[in-house]
Each structure stands twice: as structure tokens, then as C-alpha cells.
Design a protein around this motif. Structure first.
Motif, PDB file in Angstrom:
ATOM      1  N   SER A 148       9.540  57.853   6.337  1.00  0.00           N
ATOM      2  CA  SER A 148       9.451  57.817   4.870  1.00  0.00           C
ATOM      3  C   SER A 148       8.012  57.807   4.385  1.00  0.00           C
ATOM      4  O   SER A 148       7.708  58.286   3.281  1.00  0.00           O
ATOM      5  CB  SER A 148      10.182  56.580   4.330  1.00  0.00           C
ATOM      6  OG  SER A 148      11.555  56.607   4.669  1.00  0.00           O
ATOM      7  N   ALA A 190       7.044  61.685   4.855  1.00  0.00           N
ATOM      8  CA  ALA A 190       7.943  62.748   4.407  1.00  0.00           C
ATOM      9  C   ALA A 190       7.632  63.149   2.975  1.00  0.00           C
ATOM     10  O   ALA A 190       7.131  62.357   2.169  1.00  0.00           O
ATOM     11  CB  ALA A 190       9.396  62.282   4.506  1.00  0.00           C
ATOM     12  N   GLU A 250       8.656  64.405  -0.907  1.00  0.00           N
ATOM     13  CA  GLU A 250       9.581  63.810  -1.869  1.00  0.00           C
ATOM     14  C   GLU A 250      10.995  64.351  -1.730  1.00  0.00           C
ATOM     15  O   GLU A 250      11.970  63.622  -1.958  1.00  0.00           O
ATOM     16  CB  GLU A 250       9.070  64.048  -3.284  1.00  0.00           C
ATOM     17  CG  GLU A 250       9.853  63.295  -4.351  1.00  0.00           C
ATOM     18  CD  GLU A 250       9.228  63.416  -5.729  1.00  0.00           C
ATOM     19  OE1 GLU A 250       9.885  63.034  -6.705  1.00  0.00           O
ATOM     20  OE2 GLU A 250       8.074  63.905  -5.818  1.00  0.00           O
ATOM     21  N   SER A 251      11.120  65.604  -1.312  1.00  0.00           N
ATOM     22  CA  SER A 251      12.443  66.206  -1.184  1.00  0.00           C
ATOM     23  C   SER A 251      13.266  65.579  -0.064  1.00  0.00           C
ATOM     24  O   SER A 251      14.489  65.728  -0.023  1.00  0.00           O
ATOM     25  CB  SER A 251      12.310  67.714  -0.941  1.00  0.00           C
ATOM     26  OG  SER A 251      11.575  67.962   0.255  1.00  0.00           O
ATOM     27  N   TRP A 252      12.582  64.880   0.874  1.00  0.00           N
ATOM     28  CA  TRP A 252      13.278  64.269   2.000  1.00  0.00           C
ATOM     29  C   TRP A 252      13.643  62.803   1.749  1.00  0.00           C
ATOM     30  O   TRP A 252      14.373  62.199   2.541  1.00  0.00           O
ATOM     31  CB  TRP A 252      12.411  64.354   3.260  1.00  0.00           C
ATOM     32  CG  TRP A 252      12.307  65.736   3.819  1.00  0.00           C
ATOM     33  CD1 TRP A 252      11.373  66.672   3.501  1.00  0.00           C
ATOM     34  CD2 TRP A 252      13.183  66.331   4.779  1.00  0.00           C
ATOM     35  NE1 TRP A 252      11.599  67.835   4.205  1.00  0.00           N
ATOM     36  CE2 TRP A 252      12.708  67.643   4.996  1.00  0.00           C
ATOM     37  CE3 TRP A 252      14.310  65.894   5.468  1.00  0.00           C
ATOM     38  CZ2 TRP A 252      13.324  68.511   5.885  1.00  0.00           C
ATOM     39  CZ3 TRP A 252      14.937  66.751   6.363  1.00  0.00           C
ATOM     40  CH2 TRP A 252      14.442  68.045   6.555  1.00  0.00           C
ATOM     41  N   LEU A 274      17.389  61.833   1.469  1.00  0.00           N
ATOM     42  CA  LEU A 274      18.069  61.929   2.765  1.00  0.00           C
ATOM     43  C   LEU A 274      17.736  60.724   3.641  1.00  0.00           C
ATOM     44  O   LEU A 274      18.616  60.145   4.294  1.00  0.00           O
ATOM     45  CB  LEU A 274      17.661  63.218   3.474  1.00  0.00           C
ATOM     46  CG  LEU A 274      18.219  63.426   4.894  1.00  0.00           C
ATOM     47  CD1 LEU A 274      19.742  63.477   4.853  1.00  0.00           C
ATOM     48  CD2 LEU A 274      17.650  64.698   5.513  1.00  0.00           C
ATOM     49  N   LEU A 275      16.475  60.315   3.626  1.00  0.00           N
ATOM     50  CA  LEU A 275      16.064  59.170   4.440  1.00  0.00           C
ATOM     51  C   LEU A 275      16.667  57.870   3.904  1.00  0.00           C
ATOM     52  O   LEU A 275      17.014  56.977   4.685  1.00  0.00           O
ATOM     53  CB  LEU A 275      14.542  59.080   4.479  1.00  0.00           C
ATOM     54  CG  LEU A 275      13.846  60.205   5.262  1.00  0.00           C
ATOM     55  CD1 LEU A 275      12.332  60.132   5.092  1.00  0.00           C
ATOM     56  CD2 LEU A 275      14.215  60.134   6.746  1.00  0.00           C
TER      57      LEU A 275
END
Length: 321
Positions: free
Chosen positions: A30, A33, A35-37, A40-41
């Protein structure tokens, strides 16, 4: 009769080690990563936490004796349904289908009631009928007081929310905080030994309820952020709920502070009254108090006073005063 020895976190070492390593890996990802991930995280660490809590509560059901099964199974149901809710949430995210309320909300919301049922079953087997009714009255009084407080907190920001949406947002913290109240009441009514093992479950349920209360408030104001500390609060509190369910036992021990608990039993209604006072302070501090908020606060306060009087009368008759 021999009192079973409490299970310890050492019994959970393999499960907690694996889940802790997974959560640590997600936390590190996190940090780097994009922002788009982040969404999901967040879903990943919520899934690990909810799944681990369910496995831990399930192990507690398997390892408990016959007398513990009656309430431990409800802890397993609660954490299991919460995990199902998280899996539903993951599917909704996968297909970009996020209505509110959604199927995931149904399962999420069942954890608090399941824990409340389990705790009441434990109390029903070990206290008199009069004391059980007193527990229910105390629980109802605290639930009404908490409902008034949560509504006073949410209503100024809920202009765009429908009645159903507001009801679901309120139900999340209210159901968990009610379960925390019952778990707290079990300490004096069952005269449980004051240890971190007996106190972990009410503290964990309280933490989970507070996280939901703040997260839903931020949902109303549109200020939720991915990979925030608050989002991680769900995972931390969720793990603690699982461990608390595993360790909690309803058996009374000789080292319990019985005399102290007698004073606590008399003072329990004060807690609900303090929440009602906090509701009035919250409304008074708001920029433009609404009539609905004042009516809710007045109704909650009056109900708490009435239930406290009924509860005092009930226990006085049992004690022969």
C-alpha cells in the motif's frame, strides 16, 4: 466441578503468524501502490482479517467443552457471516456493482446480532430469570441511548440519504455496540475474573463498532480514502474480535471481584444516561440543531430513565429490598 482452563493465544500462533505476514505484505504494498490499486489492497486486508477471525472463532467452537458450545457457535456464525459479507463485497467490486444497500450489507450486519445472541445464551444458563431480564433491560436502554447518539451524529450530514440508507448506516455501529454492551454486562452479572482475556471481546466489539460509526459518517460526508488508517481499523478490530471470541468463557472464577461487581451492578444504568447526556451535548454543539434531533434525544433520554427504573425495581424485588 473443574473449571476449564482458558485457551491462550499460543494455541493460535500458526493462524496469527500467517495472517500477520499477509497483512504486513499488504501494508507494505500500500505504501508503494498507485491510487488505482488502493481499493483492491483494502479489500485484500479486509478479506484476510475477516477470514482469519472466522477460522479463530471456529477453532474456539471446536476446542470448547459442551457447556461452551451453546454460545461459541454463535460467535462462529457471526464471524463466518461477516466473512461471507466480505466475499460478497469482493464480487461486487469485481463487477463494479456497488448499490447501497447491497447483498454484502446483509451478511456484514449479522455479526453483531449473532454475538448478542451467543452472549445472552451464556447468561441465560448461568443467571436467574430476574437478572436475565435486568440484562435485557440494560441492553435495551443502552441500545436506545446509542441510537439517539448515532442519529444525532448522522442526521446533520444525511440530507441526501434515503430512509433505508440511513437505517443501514445506523445499524452497522448500533448492532456491534449493542453486542459490546452485552459483553460488558456479562462481566459483573456472571462475576467473571477481570483478565485481558475476558475483557478483549467487549473491547474488540466496541472498537469495531466505533470504526464502522466513523467510516459511515465519512461515507455520508464523502471523505473516505483508500488505504487510510481507519480502513485498517476494520482489519485490526476484526482480528481482535476473532481472538476475543476464542478466549471468552462464561465460567465464574474464585478470584472474581464479587464485591466490586455488586457496586457496578447498581451503577450500570448510569452508563446509558451518560450516553444520553453526550447526545444532548452533541446536539447543543451543532451549528443548527434540528427539531428531529431534539425529539430523538428527548425520547431516548426518557426511555433510558424509564427502563432504568424498571430494572431497579426488578433487581430490588429479587434481592428482597
Amino acid at each position: 466441578m473443574t473449571v476449564p482452563q482458558p485457551m491462550t493465544p499460543a494455541d493460535l500462533k500458526p493462524i496469527l503468524t500467517v495472517s500477520s505476514l499477509l497483512l504486513l505484505a499488504i501494508a507494505v504494498l500500500s505504501l508503494f501502490a498507485g491510487e488505482s490499486w488502493l481499493a483492491l489492497l483494502d479489500s485484500a486486508h479486509w478479506t484476510v482479517s475477516a477470514g482469519t477471525a472466522w477460522v479463530i472463532a471456529w477453532q474456539g467452537t471446536l476446542h470448547g467443552d459442551a457447556g461452551q458450545y451453546w454460545y461459541r457457535r454463535w460467535f462462529c456464525y457471526g464471524t463466518g457471516l461477516y466473512f461471507v459479507g466480505q466475499c460478497c463485497w469482493n464480487l461486487q467490486e469485481l463487477f463494479y456493482w456497488n448499490p447501497f444497500p447491497a447483498p454484502s450489507d446483509v451478511f456484514y450486519l449479522l455479526m453483531g446480532p449473532c454475538f448478542t445472541c451467543g452472549l445472552l445464551k451464556a447468561l441465560r444458563r448461568r443467571v436467574s430469570s430476574a437478572r436475565l431480564r435486568a440484562v435485557k433491560l440494560d441492553t435495551l436502554a443502552m441500545t436506545i441511548a446509542l441510537l439517539g447518539f448515532i442519529l444525532a451524529l448522522y442526521l446533520p450530514n444525511a440530507a441526501d440519504a434515503s430512509a433505508l440508507e440511513l437505517a443501514v448506516l445506523v445499524a452497522y455501529p448500533l448492532s456491534l455496540l449493542t453486542a459490546a454492551s452485552v459483553a460488558s454486562l456479562a462481566l459483573p452479572f456472571l462475576a467473571l475474573e477481570l483478565t485481558w482475556a475476558s475483557g478483549l471481546l467487549p473491547a474488540a466489539l466496541l472498537a469495531e463498532g466505533c470504526v464502522w460509526m466513523q467510516w459511515n459518517l465519512q461515507a455520508l460526508t464523502g471523505t473516505n480514502q483508500g488505504a487510510s488508517i481507519l480502513n485498517w481499523g476494520f482489519s485490526i478490530a476484526g482480528l481482535l474480535v476473532g481472538v476475543g471470541a476464542y478466549l471468552w468463557q462464561a465460567e465464574r472464577r474464585r478470584t472474581a471481584p464479587v464485591r466490586t461487581y455488586r457496586a457496578v451492578l447498581r451503577a450500570i444504568p448510569v452508563a446509558a444516561l451518560l450516553v444520553s447526556v453526550a447526545t444532548l451535548v452533541l446536539i447543543w454543539l451543532s451549528a443548527q440543531p434540528q427539531t428531529a434531533e431534539m425529539l430523538i434525544a428527548a425520547g431516548a433520554g426518557g426511555s433510558v430513565l424509564l427502563l432504568s427504573a424498571l430494572r431497579h425495581s426488578l433487581l430490588s424485588k429479587e434481592n428482597g429490598k
